[in-house]
Design a protein around this motif. Structure first.
Motif, PDB file in Angstrom:
ATOM      1  N   UNK A   1       0.903 -13.407 -11.688  1.00 14.20           N
ATOM      2  CA  UNK A   1       0.638 -12.482 -12.783  1.00 14.20           C
ATOM      3  C   UNK A   1      -0.684 -11.737 -12.625  1.00 14.20           C
ATOM      4  N   UNK A   2      -1.589 -12.258 -11.808  1.00 15.38           N
ATOM      5  CA  UNK A   2      -2.877 -11.602 -11.589  1.00 15.38           C
ATOM      6  C   UNK A   2      -2.686 -10.469 -10.582  1.00 15.38           C
ATOM      7  N   UNK A   3      -2.583  -9.255 -11.098  1.00 19.32           N
ATOM      8  CA  UNK A   3      -2.259  -8.096 -10.257  1.00 19.32           C
ATOM      9  C   UNK A   3      -3.081  -6.884 -10.710  1.00 19.32           C
ATOM     10  N   UNK A   4      -4.398  -6.893 -10.474  1.00 16.96           N
ATOM     11  CA  UNK A   4      -5.221  -5.787 -10.971  1.00 16.96           C
ATOM     12  C   UNK A   4      -4.985  -4.473 -10.256  1.00 16.96           C
ATOM     13  N   UNK A   5      -4.614  -4.520  -8.995  1.00 15.12           N
ATOM     14  CA  UNK A   5      -4.396  -3.298  -8.228  1.00 15.12           C
ATOM     15  C   UNK A   5      -5.697  -2.568  -7.950  1.00 15.12           C
ATOM     16  N   UNK A   6      -5.647  -1.631  -7.028  1.00 12.89           N
ATOM     17  CA  UNK A   6      -6.807  -0.804  -6.680  1.00 12.89           C
ATOM     18  C   UNK A   6      -6.309   0.517  -6.119  1.00 12.89           C
ATOM     19  N   UNK A   7      -7.058   1.571  -6.386  1.00  8.29           N
ATOM     20  CA  UNK A   7      -6.741   2.885  -5.832  1.00  8.29           C
ATOM     21  C   UNK A   7      -7.840   3.301  -4.865  1.00  8.29           C
TER      22      UNK A   7
ATOM     23  N   UNK B 144      -6.424  17.570  12.523  1.00 11.48           N
ATOM     24  CA  UNK B 144      -6.190  17.823  11.100  1.00 11.48           C
ATOM     25  C   UNK B 144      -7.312  17.227  10.261  1.00 11.48           C
ATOM     26  N   UNK B 145      -7.674  17.925   9.213  1.00 13.80           N
ATOM     27  CA  UNK B 145      -8.552  17.355   8.192  1.00 13.80           C
ATOM     28  C   UNK B 145      -7.705  17.155   6.947  1.00 13.80           C
ATOM     29  N   UNK B 146      -8.093  16.220   6.102  1.00 20.08           N
ATOM     30  CA  UNK B 146      -7.252  15.984   4.936  1.00 20.08           C
ATOM     31  C   UNK B 146      -7.896  15.128   3.872  1.00 20.08           C
ATOM     32  N   UNK B 147      -7.115  14.901   2.825  1.00 20.99           N
ATOM     33  CA  UNK B 147      -7.484  14.005   1.738  1.00 20.99           C
ATOM     34  C   UNK B 147      -6.359  12.993   1.566  1.00 20.99           C
ATOM     35  N   UNK B 148      -6.707  11.821   1.054  1.00 18.51           N
ATOM     36  CA  UNK B 148      -5.694  10.781   0.883  1.00 18.51           C
ATOM     37  C   UNK B 148      -5.896  10.052  -0.436  1.00 18.51           C
ATOM     38  N   UNK B 149      -4.797   9.563  -0.992  1.00 24.97           N
ATOM     39  CA  UNK B 149      -4.829   8.727  -2.193  1.00 24.97           C
ATOM     40  C   UNK B 149      -3.822   7.603  -1.998  1.00 24.97           C
ATOM     41  N   UNK B 150      -4.239   6.363  -2.244  1.00 20.74           N
ATOM     42  CA  UNK B 150      -3.345   5.216  -2.090  1.00 20.74           C
ATOM     43  C   UNK B 150      -3.557   4.200  -3.214  1.00 20.74           C
ATOM     44  N   UNK B 151      -2.489   3.505  -3.544  1.00 23.88           N
ATOM     45  CA  UNK B 151      -2.503   2.422  -4.517  1.00 23.88           C
ATOM     46  C   UNK B 151      -2.186   1.131  -3.776  1.00 23.88           C
ATOM     47  N   UNK B 152      -2.944   0.087  -4.062  1.00 21.01           N
ATOM     48  CA  UNK B 152      -2.757  -1.219  -3.423  1.00 21.01           C
ATOM     49  C   UNK B 152      -2.523  -2.257  -4.515  1.00 21.01           C
ATOM     50  N   UNK B 153      -1.415  -2.979  -4.431  1.00 16.32           N
ATOM     51  CA  UNK B 153      -1.145  -4.081  -5.365  1.00 16.32           C
ATOM     52  C   UNK B 153      -0.012  -4.931  -4.797  1.00 16.32           C
ATOM     53  N   UNK B 154       0.266  -6.062  -5.446  1.00 16.53           N
ATOM     54  CA  UNK B 154       1.393  -6.894  -4.993  1.00 16.53           C
ATOM     55  C   UNK B 154       2.571  -6.836  -5.956  1.00 16.53           C
ATOM     56  N   UNK B 155       2.521  -5.925  -6.938  1.00 15.82           N
ATOM     57  CA  UNK B 155       3.642  -5.670  -7.854  1.00 15.82           C
ATOM     58  C   UNK B 155       4.098  -6.924  -8.606  1.00 15.82           C
TER      59      UNK B 155
ATOM     60  N   UNK C  74       0.863  -1.183   0.000  1.00 14.69           N
ATOM     61  CA  UNK C  74       0.000   0.000   0.000  1.00 14.69           C
ATOM     62  C   UNK C  74       0.898   1.231   0.000  1.00 14.69           C
ATOM     63  N   UNK C  75       0.828   2.030  -1.057  1.00 12.74           N
ATOM     64  CA  UNK C  75       1.645   3.232  -1.153  1.00 12.74           C
ATOM     65  C   UNK C  75       0.751   4.415  -1.490  1.00 12.74           C
ATOM     66  N   UNK C  76       1.112   5.586  -0.992  1.00 12.21           N
ATOM     67  CA  UNK C  76       0.300   6.755  -1.293  1.00 12.21           C
ATOM     68  C   UNK C  76       0.691   7.953  -0.470  1.00 12.21           C
ATOM     69  N   UNK C  77      -0.238   8.883  -0.369  1.00 11.98           N
ATOM     70  CA  UNK C  77       0.040  10.104   0.378  1.00 11.98           C
ATOM     71  C   UNK C  77      -1.241  10.666   0.987  1.00 11.98           C
ATOM     72  N   UNK C  78      -1.045  11.447   2.033  1.00 11.30           N
ATOM     73  CA  UNK C  78      -2.118  12.186   2.689  1.00 11.30           C
ATOM     74  C   UNK C  78      -1.721  13.653   2.706  1.00 11.30           C
ATOM     75  N   UNK C  79      -2.662  14.535   2.483  1.00 13.04           N
ATOM     76  CA  UNK C  79      -2.453  15.975   2.618  1.00 13.04           C
ATOM     77  C   UNK C  79      -3.315  16.419   3.795  1.00 13.04           C
TER      78      UNK C  79
END
Length: 196
Positions: free
Chosen positions: A177-183, A161-172, A147-152
């Motif tokens: 080979x089945x690696x659809x990922x999710x944001x 604090x209030x904020x927004x976040x975006x993250x990407x989840x996958x097994x790379x 799980x990689x991403x960032x929060x502001x």
């Protein structure tokens, strides 16, 4: 140039080179996040030692799981503990997320916080995650994920604090080979709980 700044540049270049090769389609978002995080890390390290004024905190979040895939989009909630243990502006985090489709994700990793002003903070984070229960939601190709991403974050007058976040989840593609990922895209509220 100081040794501190040379260390920042060297670390950032290593992170960029480690992230760049062999990226699968689903991991283009992860590569972008890691490269952006390396740039933030360089800025944060080059800016000098961190101020030791951030307390332990708990973050609550809500948002959308798999925001790019209408077929598998679900509501999401999360809770995260951010202890005030710092080395070169980097500290640990521990969290858990659930989806309205019955999916459960647990994760532990590190965050690198950069305060641009007294009120604005950006936190790049990377974690090893377990996705043992997908419920009726998206199959991510395995129980072990990254799980990689960032929060502001924007600090309010009371220290929360209030904020927004975006993250990407996958097994790379490390576990098949089945690696659809999710944001994920979300809103957060962080409450300082003081030092232990």
């Amino acid at each position: 140039m100081s040794g501190y700044r040379l260390l920042a540049i060297a670390f950032s270049l290593l992170a960029a080179f480690a992230a760049a090769p062999g990226t699968a389609r689903a991991d283009k978002a992860a590569t972008g996040i890691v490269l952006g995080g390396a740039a933030f890390l360089a800025y944060g390290l080059a800016a000098g030692p961190p101020q030791d004024d951030e307390p332990d905190a708990v973050t609550f979040g809500t948002g959308i799981f798999d925001v790019h895939d209408a077929e598998n989009t679900a509501g999401m909630f999360r809770i995260e503990y951010r202890p005030a243990l710092w080395v070169l502006r980097t500290g640990p985090l521990l969290g858990m997320a659930g989806t309205t489709d019955g999916g459960i994700l647990g994760y532990a990793g590190f965050r690198h916080d950069i305060a641009f002003t007294d009120r604005l903070l950006i936190s790049f984070n990377s974690s090893l995650a377990a996705y043992p229960v997908e419920g009726d939601g998206k199959d991510l190709g395995g129980a072990v994920q990254f799980r990689t991403g960032f929060d502001v974050h924007y600090r309010l007058d009371d220290g929360s604090r209030i904020g927004v976040s975006f993250h990407h989840i996958s097994h790379a593609e490390l576990f098949g080979d089945d690696n659809p990922g999710a944001e994920t895209l979300g809103l957060t509220y962080t409450i300082p709980i003081g030092r232990f």
